[in-house]
Design a protein around this motif. Structure first.
Motif, PDB file in Angstrom:
ATOM      1  N   LYS A 108       0.884  -1.178   0.029  1.00  0.00           N
ATOM      2  CA  LYS A 108       0.198  -0.065  -0.081  1.00  0.00           C
ATOM      3  C   LYS A 108       0.880   1.399   0.110  1.00  0.00           C
ATOM      4  N   HIS A 114      -5.442   8.217 -16.967  1.00  0.00           N
ATOM      5  CA  HIS A 114      -6.311   8.418 -15.998  1.00  0.00           C
ATOM      6  C   HIS A 114      -7.579   8.990 -16.559  1.00  0.00           C
ATOM      7  N   ARG A 151      -6.530   4.832 -13.304  1.00  0.00           N
ATOM      8  CA  ARG A 151      -7.154   5.926 -12.293  1.00  0.00           C
ATOM      9  C   ARG A 151      -8.244   6.386 -12.641  1.00  0.00           C
ATOM     10  N   ARG A 194     -15.083   2.447  -3.786  1.00  0.00           N
ATOM     11  CA  ARG A 194     -13.843   1.836  -3.485  1.00  0.00           C
ATOM     12  C   ARG A 194     -13.975   0.507  -3.206  1.00  0.00           C
ATOM     13  N   GLU A 242      -8.098  -3.541  -6.217  1.00  0.00           N
ATOM     14  CA  GLU A 242      -7.309  -2.788  -5.611  1.00  0.00           C
ATOM     15  C   GLU A 242      -6.456  -1.861  -6.654  1.00  0.00           C
ATOM     16  N   GLU A 293      -7.127   3.045  -9.191  1.00  0.00           N
ATOM     17  CA  GLU A 293      -6.823   4.359  -7.959  1.00  0.00           C
ATOM     18  C   GLU A 293      -7.969   5.223  -8.102  1.00  0.00           C
ATOM     19  N   GLU A 324      -8.917   9.124  -7.487  1.00  0.00           N
ATOM     20  CA  GLU A 324      -8.504  10.483  -7.468  1.00  0.00           C
ATOM     21  C   GLU A 324      -9.669  11.365  -7.123  1.00  0.00           C
ATOM     22  N   TYR A 366      -6.939   8.008  -3.271  1.00  0.00           N
ATOM     23  CA  TYR A 366      -5.665   7.990  -3.253  1.00  0.00           C
ATOM     24  C   TYR A 366      -4.836   9.239  -3.497  1.00  0.00           C
ATOM     25  N   SER A 367      -5.388  10.011  -4.588  1.00  0.00           N
ATOM     26  CA  SER A 367      -4.921  11.222  -5.048  1.00  0.00           C
ATOM     27  C   SER A 367      -5.695  12.324  -4.520  1.00  0.00           C
TER      28      SER A 367
END
Length: 409
Positions: free
Chosen positions: A2, A115, A138, A154, A159, A162, A164, A247-248
């Motif tokens: 992670k 992304h 992402r 989520r 996993e 990602e 953002e 995450y972002s």
């Protein structure tokens, strides 16, 4: 394994890219010469992208390039070569909103990370999964989501996908930025990078048979601002955003100043680092808000995160601008206590200014013994980006920003 969440900062120019990195951003997003939604920003040339990527990578940071317009047929000409060029320049990912760009990127640069832009208005887990299966690494979530919805998204994604989300900056009155008003009123297409921001205009109502009789859609005596949005600020709830699975942590503002980038990134860097040190006992520190209140902003709000959409309207279109950047330190001589400053706004001998640097709290100094670089004594630095020196017993560092309240004499 992670990874820690990243702070993603806007960079509308090479200077802003370097400022974002210096003040603690883990990654920056920039616009290149094609297909990005900030046509009037100081977008990057290939040479500047190369320099920016090298600057970021040498410090362990990342660079993403926006390609998030909704392209018409003519916009697709040369896209293959442009994507190949971005990959050769070493960018870490492209941010896209249209399937045509995704398909093209997978064909010509299959290793380049993709992304999905917030413009694609991804608001549920099934569409996120669809894009992930299409090769998107992402998902930049739509701003219209609550924390509860983000948690559910989520929980239903692999996993490796990602998430953002925007945590700070201007909000758009249109759903995920898909606005047609600018195109209709000014001919400038918001979805192709040329928004005129008509949502910030003042409006009155006029009945067609009573020309010249204006009826206010009442909010105040100046008119109405029913399409105006407050600015997003989630620093007080950073723990909630991270623990929802984001995450972002994205900061809006490619058209904003270097000072804005520095102040906002510093605050979120401090808040996130404090959280990472002790997540269970993290609590908001009011000091983090100081820089956010100093940079140019509208009234702050938590956006859609807590379901308070009806409270997002702002009664004015203007920014709150109580502070200016007046200079940037270029050199400091510890033997003579002399600092060389590059001017950014007019400033006078004897002014008390605040020093903003990446680490530690801000502090104050007084501008004493101001001189031209040739040694001539001056009382005011009033030429744009002129260099001048001051005497300062407190050690300054190159790239320190000097800011000043507009209320100070």
């Amino acid at each position: 394994m992670k990874r820690n969440p990243e702070i993603l900062a806007p960079a509308g120019s090479l200077e802003k890219l370097k400022t974002a990195i210096d003040f603690g951003a883990d990654a920056v997003y920039i616009g290149g010469s094609k297909l990005n939604l900030r046509a009037f920003a100081d977008n990057f040339t290939p040479e500047q992208i190369k320099e920016g990527v090298e600057y970021a990578h040498s410090r362990g940071r990342r660079v993403y390039v926006t390609m998030n317009v909704f392209p018409h047929n003519g916009d697709l000409e040369g896209v293959e070569d442009y994507i190949r060029e971005l990959e050769s320049l070493g960018v870490d990912a492209i941010i896209v909103s249209d399937p045509s760009i995704i398909v093209t990127a997978k064909e010509v640069a299959p290793k380049l990370e993709i992304h999905l832009s917030t413009q694609a208005n991804n608001v549920n887990w099934k569409s996120a999964l669809f894009w992930y299966n299409m090769g998107v690494k992402r998902i930049v979530l739509a701003r219209e989501l609550s924390l509860k919805e983000i948690k559910e998204i989520r929980s239903k994604l692999p996993e490796g996908c990602e998430l953002e989300a925007f945590v700070h900056g201007s909000m758009c009155m249109a759903y995920s930025g898909r606005c047609l008003i600018s195109n209709y009123m000014t001919g400038r297409d918001a979805n192709r990078g040329a928004c005129a921001q008509p949502c910030r205009y003042k409006y009155y109502l006029m009945e067609e048979k009573r020309q010249g009789e204006y009826f206010p859609v009442v909010e105040d005596e100046k008119g109405t601002y029913i399409m105006n949005s407050k600015d997003l600020c989630m620093i007080e709830h950073l723990k909630d955003v991270v623990e929802a699975g984001v995450y972002s942590l994205k900061i809006e503002g490619r058209m904003k100043s270097s000072y804005y980038v520095a102040g906002v990134v510093k605050s979120y860097r401090q808040a996130l680092d404090t959280y990472l040190q002790d997540p269970k006992n993290w609590s908001f520190n009011a000091k983090w808000m100081d820089n956010l209140l100093r940079v140019s902003h509208r009234q702050y709000h938590t956006g859609f995160y807590f379901g308070e959409t009806n409270k997002q309207v702002y009664e004015d279109s203007s920014y709150i601008r109580d502070y200016d950047i007046v200079g940037i330190v270029r050199e400091y001589n510890s033997e003579t206590n002399m600092a060389e400053i590059e001017q950014r706004n007019r400033v006078f001998e004897g002014d008390k200014v605040e020093v903003l640097r990446p680490d530690g709290d801000n502090f104050y100094i007084t501008l004493d013994d101001m001189k031209e670089t040739n040694g001539t004594k001056i009382e005011v630095a009033n030429r744009a980006q002129m260099y001048f020196t001051i005497k300062c017993g407190t050690e300054l560092k190159p790239k320190d920003m000097l800011i000043k309240s507009k209320g100070d004499n």
